[in-house]
Design a protein around this motif. Structure first.
Motif, PDB file in Angstrom:
ATOM      1  N   VAL A 161      33.345  52.972  30.714  1.00  0.00           N
ATOM      2  CA  VAL A 161      33.231  53.026  32.166  1.00  0.00           C
ATOM      3  C   VAL A 161      34.283  52.105  32.756  1.00  0.00           C
ATOM      4  CG1 VAL A 161      31.524  51.160  32.255  1.00  0.00           C
ATOM      5  CG2 VAL A 161      31.611  52.852  34.102  1.00  0.00           C
ATOM      6  N   GLY A 162      34.822  52.516  33.889  1.00  0.00           N
ATOM      7  CA  GLY A 162      35.838  51.701  34.545  1.00  0.00           C
ATOM      8  C   GLY A 162      35.253  50.406  35.086  1.00  0.00           C
ATOM      9  N   MET A 163      35.696  49.276  34.583  1.00  0.00           N
ATOM     10  CA  MET A 163      35.197  47.993  35.050  1.00  0.00           C
ATOM     11  C   MET A 163      35.737  47.718  36.453  1.00  0.00           C
ATOM     12  SD  MET A 163      33.379  47.337  32.501  1.00  0.00           S
ATOM     13  CE  MET A 163      32.806  45.702  32.949  1.00  0.00           C
ATOM     14  N   ALA A 164      34.925  47.050  37.271  1.00  0.00           N
ATOM     15  CA  ALA A 164      35.306  46.775  38.655  1.00  0.00           C
ATOM     16  C   ALA A 164      36.039  45.444  38.760  1.00  0.00           C
ATOM     17  CB  ALA A 164      34.066  46.774  39.538  1.00  0.00           C
ATOM     18  N   LYS A 165      36.981  45.387  39.686  1.00  0.00           N
ATOM     19  CA  LYS A 165      37.653  44.130  39.999  1.00  0.00           C
ATOM     20  C   LYS A 165      37.851  44.070  41.502  1.00  0.00           C
ATOM     21  CE  LYS A 165      42.488  45.639  39.597  1.00  0.00           C
ATOM     22  NZ  LYS A 165      43.809  45.338  38.991  1.00  0.00           N
ATOM     23  N   CYS A 166      37.995  42.858  42.012  1.00  0.00           N
ATOM     24  CA  CYS A 166      38.157  42.650  43.449  1.00  0.00           C
ATOM     25  C   CYS A 166      39.612  42.328  43.757  1.00  0.00           C
ATOM     26  CB  CYS A 166      37.265  41.505  43.924  1.00  0.00           C
ATOM     27  SG  CYS A 166      35.490  41.775  43.623  1.00  0.00           S
ATOM     28  N   VAL A 167      40.176  43.042  44.724  1.00  0.00           N
ATOM     29  CA  VAL A 167      41.558  42.806  45.132  1.00  0.00           C
ATOM     30  C   VAL A 167      41.587  42.517  46.621  1.00  0.00           C
ATOM     31  CG1 VAL A 167      42.507  44.281  43.323  1.00  0.00           C
ATOM     32  CG2 VAL A 167      41.957  45.271  45.546  1.00  0.00           C
ATOM     33  N   ASN A 168      42.578  41.771  47.039  1.00  0.00           N
ATOM     34  CA  ASN A 168      42.755  41.441  48.446  1.00  0.00           C
ATOM     35  C   ASN A 168      43.413  42.620  49.152  1.00  0.00           C
ATOM     36  OD1 ASN A 168      43.386  40.356  50.955  1.00  0.00           O
ATOM     37  ND2 ASN A 168      43.706  38.311  50.089  1.00  0.00           N
ATOM     38  N   HIS A 177      49.658  40.922  59.365  1.00  0.00           N
ATOM     39  CA  HIS A 177      48.760  39.827  59.701  1.00  0.00           C
ATOM     40  C   HIS A 177      49.539  38.515  59.616  1.00  0.00           C
ATOM     41  CE1 HIS A 177      45.415  42.623  59.425  1.00  0.00           C
ATOM     42  NE2 HIS A 177      45.927  43.047  58.282  1.00  0.00           N
ATOM     43  N   THR A 178      49.229  37.641  60.503  1.00  0.00           N
ATOM     44  CA  THR A 178      49.930  36.352  60.537  1.00  0.00           C
ATOM     45  C   THR A 178      49.239  35.298  59.693  1.00  0.00           C
ATOM     46  OG1 THR A 178      48.715  35.740  62.534  1.00  0.00           O
ATOM     47  CG2 THR A 178      50.852  36.837  62.824  1.00  0.00           C
ATOM     48  N   GLY A 179      48.025  35.488  59.359  1.00  0.00           N
ATOM     49  CA  GLY A 179      47.291  34.517  58.554  1.00  0.00           C
ATOM     50  C   GLY A 179      46.403  35.195  57.568  1.00  0.00           C
ATOM     51  N   GLY A 180      45.671  34.377  56.837  1.00  0.00           N
ATOM     52  CA  GLY A 180      44.779  34.941  55.825  1.00  0.00           C
ATOM     53  C   GLY A 180      43.371  35.168  56.310  1.00  0.00           C
ATOM     54  N   ASN A 181      43.116  34.937  57.615  1.00  0.00           N
ATOM     55  CA  ASN A 181      41.752  35.050  58.124  1.00  0.00           C
ATOM     56  C   ASN A 181      41.266  36.489  58.167  1.00  0.00           C
ATOM     57  OD1 ASN A 181      41.598  32.281  58.494  1.00  0.00           O
ATOM     58  ND2 ASN A 181      42.424  32.393  60.597  1.00  0.00           N
ATOM     59  N   ASN A 182      42.195  37.470  58.258  1.00  0.00           N
ATOM     60  CA  ASN A 182      41.804  38.869  58.396  1.00  0.00           C
ATOM     61  C   ASN A 182      41.742  39.600  57.054  1.00  0.00           C
ATOM     62  OD1 ASN A 182      41.630  38.733  61.191  1.00  0.00           O
ATOM     63  ND2 ASN A 182      43.837  39.112  61.427  1.00  0.00           N
ATOM     64  N   SER A 183      41.969  38.906  55.997  1.00  0.00           N
ATOM     65  CA  SER A 183      41.934  39.560  54.689  1.00  0.00           C
ATOM     66  C   SER A 183      40.496  39.820  54.266  1.00  0.00           C
ATOM     67  CB  SER A 183      42.643  38.687  53.650  1.00  0.00           C
ATOM     68  OG  SER A 183      41.936  37.485  53.471  1.00  0.00           O
ATOM     69  N   PHE A 184      40.303  40.840  53.436  1.00  0.00           N
ATOM     70  CA  PHE A 184      38.975  41.142  52.896  1.00  0.00           C
ATOM     71  C   PHE A 184      39.133  41.665  51.474  1.00  0.00           C
ATOM     72  CE2 PHE A 184      40.578  44.983  54.795  1.00  0.00           C
ATOM     73  CZ  PHE A 184      40.196  45.995  53.938  1.00  0.00           C
ATOM     74  N   LEU A 185      38.065  41.553  50.742  1.00  0.00           N
ATOM     75  CA  LEU A 185      38.078  41.996  49.356  1.00  0.00           C
ATOM     76  C   LEU A 185      37.725  43.471  49.266  1.00  0.00           C
ATOM     77  CD1 LEU A 185      36.322  39.006  47.543  1.00  0.00           C
ATOM     78  CD2 LEU A 185      38.766  39.537  47.632  1.00  0.00           C
ATOM     79  N   GLN A 186      38.377  44.172  48.368  1.00  0.00           N
ATOM     80  CA  GLN A 186      38.128  45.596  48.150  1.00  0.00           C
ATOM     81  C   GLN A 186      37.893  45.836  46.665  1.00  0.00           C
ATOM     82  OE1 GLN A 186      41.023  48.162  49.993  1.00  0.00           O
ATOM     83  NE2 GLN A 186      40.460  49.924  48.719  1.00  0.00           N
ATOM     84  N   THR A 187      36.910  46.707  46.368  1.00  0.00           N
ATOM     85  CA  THR A 187      36.563  46.981  44.975  1.00  0.00           C
ATOM     86  C   THR A 187      37.467  48.052  44.399  1.00  0.00           C
ATOM     87  OG1 THR A 187      34.258  46.461  45.460  1.00  0.00           O
ATOM     88  CG2 THR A 187      34.706  47.602  43.395  1.00  0.00           C
ATOM     89  N   GLU A 188      38.051  47.775  43.251  1.00  0.00           N
ATOM     90  CA  GLU A 188      38.833  48.759  42.507  1.00  0.00           C
ATOM     91  C   GLU A 188      38.230  48.919  41.120  1.00  0.00           C
ATOM     92  OE1 GLU A 188      42.980  48.048  42.191  1.00  0.00           O
ATOM     93  OE2 GLU A 188      43.392  48.428  44.322  1.00  0.00           O
ATOM     94  N   TYR A 189      38.194  50.165  40.653  1.00  0.00           N
ATOM     95  CA  TYR A 189      37.618  50.455  39.342  1.00  0.00           C
ATOM     96  C   TYR A 189      38.728  50.823  38.363  1.00  0.00           C
ATOM     97  CZ  TYR A 189      33.096  50.463  41.675  1.00  0.00           C
ATOM     98  OH  TYR A 189      31.986  50.093  42.391  1.00  0.00           O
ATOM     99  N   LEU A 190      38.782  50.094  37.276  1.00  0.00           N
ATOM    100  CA  LEU A 190      39.768  50.394  36.248  1.00  0.00           C
ATOM    101  C   LEU A 190      39.402  51.706  35.554  1.00  0.00           C
ATOM    102  CD1 LEU A 190      40.133  46.827  34.704  1.00  0.00           C
ATOM    103  CD2 LEU A 190      41.571  47.915  36.442  1.00  0.00           C
ATOM    104  N   PRO A 191      40.374  52.463  35.079  1.00  0.00           N
ATOM    105  CA  PRO A 191      40.075  53.771  34.471  1.00  0.00           C
ATOM    106  C   PRO A 191      39.335  53.625  33.148  1.00  0.00           C
ATOM    107  CG  PRO A 191      42.395  53.213  34.195  1.00  0.00           C
ATOM    108  CD  PRO A 191      41.816  52.179  35.108  1.00  0.00           C
TER     109      PRO A 191
END
Length: 445
Positions: A161-168, A177-191
């Protein structure tokens, strides 16, 4: 020649439920792609119940015009539809369309319905065909039928199963974006080790093997001493999961002398009204739980612990079902007290699974190895214990009378239907179960 016929009978039985079982074990990869997400299993349970129109139609045709239905032609048709559907699924399973203003997996649902129609209809067509062969080959057919759940489960385990990882998510939009305040984490699944498309091609190959075996069984010539119907035999595993297989109008009473010695004494079959009520209640309860209620919320029960926990729960449960049927063939306990106690134990495991689904996306022991192990074992033991009960209840009712087994089939289908229809609005309309996100769900410690 005998060995060849055994191999063909086993390969023919393999095509009975391999498609639907394959869909269930592949869900841990599919739910992360299709728009229904964690709600997808609840749709699947309803589609499978709708597909019972196939065996109902076959049964009505047998009743209306006995002997006129060409069962060989029906088997050729359903196996061909199964091969075509599996092939189409490999290419179009991820295609979506807009329905009522929302994106839905229409291609997946339509193809899944036809696959379910094929597998459900096999229950009332494959067995009557096999009844034309000696009983020893029917036993091998049931082994193949059990492998239709075991083989996809093992292949799914190999797939991983594709393991999940968090990316910015801001990494793809640098400069906006001018700063890092608007960043959020998104889930990506490895194949996984191989794709979902390859898995569906594997299911297509299994259906092709079943069709080739059926063609060979029609062309093969048995020796004169084997070219007779050697009595009849009732399915132990599938006869419980798909009891309609014994309601097609054929006479399945055992007439040979050997089988008469294996049946219990008449006193053992003299159940009271209360005992029969309890037996049929167990049939409804067990089938409702295993075919309708719990499968509808398996994603909510397992996914909070991660994709691996869901993957292992689905794959090992698929293996546990035929394993429990095999155990029941060699170690039979018909005591209603024992079966009742085992039903309570299995219901306890099911209650734990349901409780974790209700607590989603923050169930007990989330994020710990102990939580993952417990949820996988709970699903494994839930499936195994209740599968054993289904087999033993069928054995009891089979030995009582043919009509008792028919009512067993009706009770099993009623339980499955009520379970799936009850859970569908709870999951999709009332939204009582909440989905989570691997990276963004914040649970209290």
């Amino acid at each position: 020649m005998t060995l060849l016929v055994h191999m063909l009978a086993c390969a023919f039985g393999l095509g009975s439920w391999v498609a639907v079982n394959g869909l269930w074990v592949e869900l841990p990869l599919i739910v992360n792609t299709l728009p229904e997400g964690w709600e997808l299993p609840s749709y699947l349970t309803v589609l499978i119940q709708m597909a019972n129109l196939g065996p109902l139609l076959i049964t009505l045709m047998h009743k209306a015009s006995p002997g006129r239905l060409n069962e060989r032609a029906v088997i050729y048709a359903i196996l061909s539809i199964g091969i075509l559907s599996c092939g189409l699924l490999a290419f179009f399973w991820h295609q979506t369309s807009i329905v009522a203003g929302a994106s839905h997996s229409t291609a997946f649902f339509i193809i899944t319905f036809f696959l379910s129609l094929v597998d459900c209809t096999s229950s009332v067509t494959f067995l009557p065909f096999m009844m034309q062969l000696p009983a020893k080959y029917i036993t091998t057919y049931f082994i193949g039928e059990g492998l239709s759940g075991f083989v996809p489960g093992v292949v799914a385990l190999a797939q991983g199963v594709g393991m999940a990882k968090c990316v910015n998510a801001t990494q793809a939009t640098t400069g906006n974006h001018t700063g890092g305040n608007n960043s959020f984490l998104q889930t990506e699944y490895l194949p996984p080790n191989f794709s979902t498309q390859v898995f569906f091609f594997f299911l297509t190959a299994m259906m092709c093997i079943s069709l080739a075996a059926f063609i060979a069984l029609n062309r093969i010539r048995l020796p004169p001493d084997e070219n007779l119907m050697a009595g009849s035999m009732t399915s132990v595993c599938s006869g419980l999961d798909n009891p309609a297989a014994d309601t097609d109008g054929k006479d399945t009473k055992c007439e040979n002398e050997e089988e008469s010695h294996t049946r219990p004494a008449p006193a053992e079959l003299n159940h009271s009204v209360y005992q029969l009520t309890f037996i049929y209640f167990l049939v409804v309860w067990v089938n409702g739980a295993t075919n309708g209620v719990l499968p509808s919320v398996q994603t909510y029960s397992c996914m909070p612990y991660g994709n691996l926990a869901y993957h292992l729960s689905a794959a090992l449960a698929s293996v546990a079902n035929p394993a429990a049927c095999t155990i029941a063939m060699f170690f039979q306990n018909r005591s209603l007290v024992f079966l009742g106690a085992l039903a309570l134990l299995g219901t306890g495991f099911g209650s734990y699974n349901m409780a974790m689904a209700a607590m989603s996306p923050c169930p007990l022991l989330q994020g710990s190895m102990a939580g993952e192990v417990i949820i996988v074992l709970s699903w494994l033991l839930f499936t195994g214990t209740l599968s054993y009960i289904k087999v033993m209840l069928g054995v009891i009712l089979r030995d009582r009378s043919h009509s008792a087994l028919v009512w067993c089939g009706a009770a099993a289908q009623a339980g499955s239907l009520v379970g799936s229809v009850t859970m569908f609005p709870l999951v999709n309309v009332l939204m009582l179960f909440k989905a989570g996100d691997f990276c963004n769900t914040k649970c209290p410690l």
